[in-house]
Design an enzyme around this catalytic site. Structure first.
Site, PDB file in Angstrom:
ATOM      1  N   HIS A  59       3.063  -8.826   0.392  1.00  0.00           N
ATOM      2  CA  HIS A  59       3.192  -7.960  -0.779  1.00  0.00           C
ATOM      3  C   HIS A  59       3.202  -6.482  -0.375  1.00  0.00           C
ATOM      4  O   HIS A  59       2.220  -5.990   0.190  1.00  0.00           O
ATOM      5  CB  HIS A  59       2.030  -8.235  -1.728  1.00  0.00           C
ATOM      6  CG  HIS A  59       2.165  -7.596  -3.062  1.00  0.00           C
ATOM      7  ND1 HIS A  59       1.070  -7.166  -3.790  1.00  0.00           N
ATOM      8  CD2 HIS A  59       3.243  -7.317  -3.822  1.00  0.00           C
ATOM      9  CE1 HIS A  59       1.479  -6.649  -4.946  1.00  0.00           C
ATOM     10  NE2 HIS A  59       2.798  -6.730  -4.981  1.00  0.00           N
ATOM     11  N   HIS A 101       6.074   1.924  -4.932  1.00  0.00           N
ATOM     12  CA  HIS A 101       5.630   1.055  -6.023  1.00  0.00           C
ATOM     13  C   HIS A 101       5.398   1.812  -7.317  1.00  0.00           C
ATOM     14  O   HIS A 101       5.925   1.451  -8.366  1.00  0.00           O
ATOM     15  CB  HIS A 101       4.339   0.322  -5.637  1.00  0.00           C
ATOM     16  CG  HIS A 101       3.784  -0.518  -6.743  1.00  0.00           C
ATOM     17  ND1 HIS A 101       2.881  -0.030  -7.675  1.00  0.00           N
ATOM     18  CD2 HIS A 101       4.015  -1.803  -7.093  1.00  0.00           C
ATOM     19  CE1 HIS A 101       2.576  -0.984  -8.535  1.00  0.00           C
ATOM     20  NE2 HIS A 101       3.247  -2.069  -8.204  1.00  0.00           N
TER      21      HIS A 101
END
Length: 297
Positions: A59, A101
């Site tokens: 991730h 992100h």
């Protein structure tokens, strides 16, 4: 077995064998009690097909041991034996694609110090050259002080060098009209839309169904995933343009995963489920209990 997987097997094979043999009831208990807990290092995060194990995706790169979404996180993922890496892509003020992100740069860079008068420091308000000046590693540790926010082009090149596979998330597409076509052009220019890549090395996903549908229409050969857990009675409509339904673990159960598996996706294969927010130490047992095809850890 490739050399990368062999290194991991030597250190972790015994532990994983015990995990694979654990009862399903134990896995369910672990799943409910560990979601959201800070994860330990991911030395055992790799797929072992002979255990029937899930695909394991790093991730934002190996973000447990390196600053997320950086080239250092890609390198760490390769060292730890991952085959898949997830990242997040957004667009700068001058139309360039960067790997980040958050909608703002504040959490993972020194943007507040370098550009104190540019609050709220949104990615879309900065040029690629301005973002390239930022320190994207010191927040994680002094030894990462030279890390920068990579462009998608740089990220793809490093992924290629490390022979890794990419789960690419289009982040906040509603803020960047047309970002899908820009991403497609970037992937094509980097050689990521040839037969080899689209068959085994690339999936594009988003929380936006419209964005995923757009990618499918632009490049039907590319596998796609929807981030979320649509109602069971809506799954068939998603299956027309996605290959994966990728929910947060805490939002689904084994029955939901079975319902997804009863359908076939855009490329004729059974719909897959890759769950995120999966505790790394228990991922194998959790995947077995839920019937997951992949975990994003």
């Amino acid at each position: 077995m490739n050399q990368r997987s062999f290194r991991v097997v030597a250190a972790t094979g015994c532990a994983l064998l015990l995990a694979a043999l654990a009862p399903v009831s134990t896995a369910m208990a672990n799943a409910s009690s560990t979601v959201g807990r800070v994860a330990a290092p991911l030395a055992d995060a790799v797929r072992f097909p002979w255990f029937g194990g899930p695909v394991v995706v790093a991730h934002r790169g190996a973000s447990q041991v390196a600053p997320e979404n950086t080239l250092a996180a890609v390198d760490a993922a390769e060292r730890q034996g991952f085959e898949w890496v997830e990242n997040d892509v957004q667009r700068t003020r001058d139309g360039q694609l960067v790997v980040m992100h958050d909608a703002t740069l504040a959490r993972t860079t020194n943007v507040e110090q370098l550009y104190p008068d540019r609050s709220p420091w949104r990615v879309r308000d900065f040029t690629a050259a301005e973002i390239a000046r930022l320190d994207a590693g010191s927040w994680y540790g002094k030894r990462f002080a030279r890390e920068r926010v990579p462009t998608l082009k740089e990220f793809l090149r490093r992924m290629e060098d490390r022979d890794l596979r990419l789960l690419l998330e289009i982040k906040n597409p509603q803020q960047y009209p047309g970002i899908e076509s820009r991403i497609v052009r970037e992937l094509a220019g980097a050689g990521w839309l040839d037969r080899s890549h689209v068959r085994r090395r690339l999936v594009v996903q988003s929380f936006s169904a419209n964005s995923v549908r757009t990618v499918h229409n632009l490049v039907p050969q590319v596998r796609t995933g929807f981030l979320g857990n649509p109602p069971v009675n809506s799954l068939a409509s998603y299956a027309r343009y996605v290959d994966q339904i990728n929910p947060q673990l805490s939002k689904v159960n084994a029955q939901y995963v079975s319902a997804v598996h009863r359908l076939h996706g855009a490329h004729g294969d059974r719909l897959e489920v890759f769950a995120w927010d999966v505790p790394p130490r228990n991922y194998h047992r959790i995947a077995a209990a839920y019937g997951l095809d992949g975990v994003i850890v």
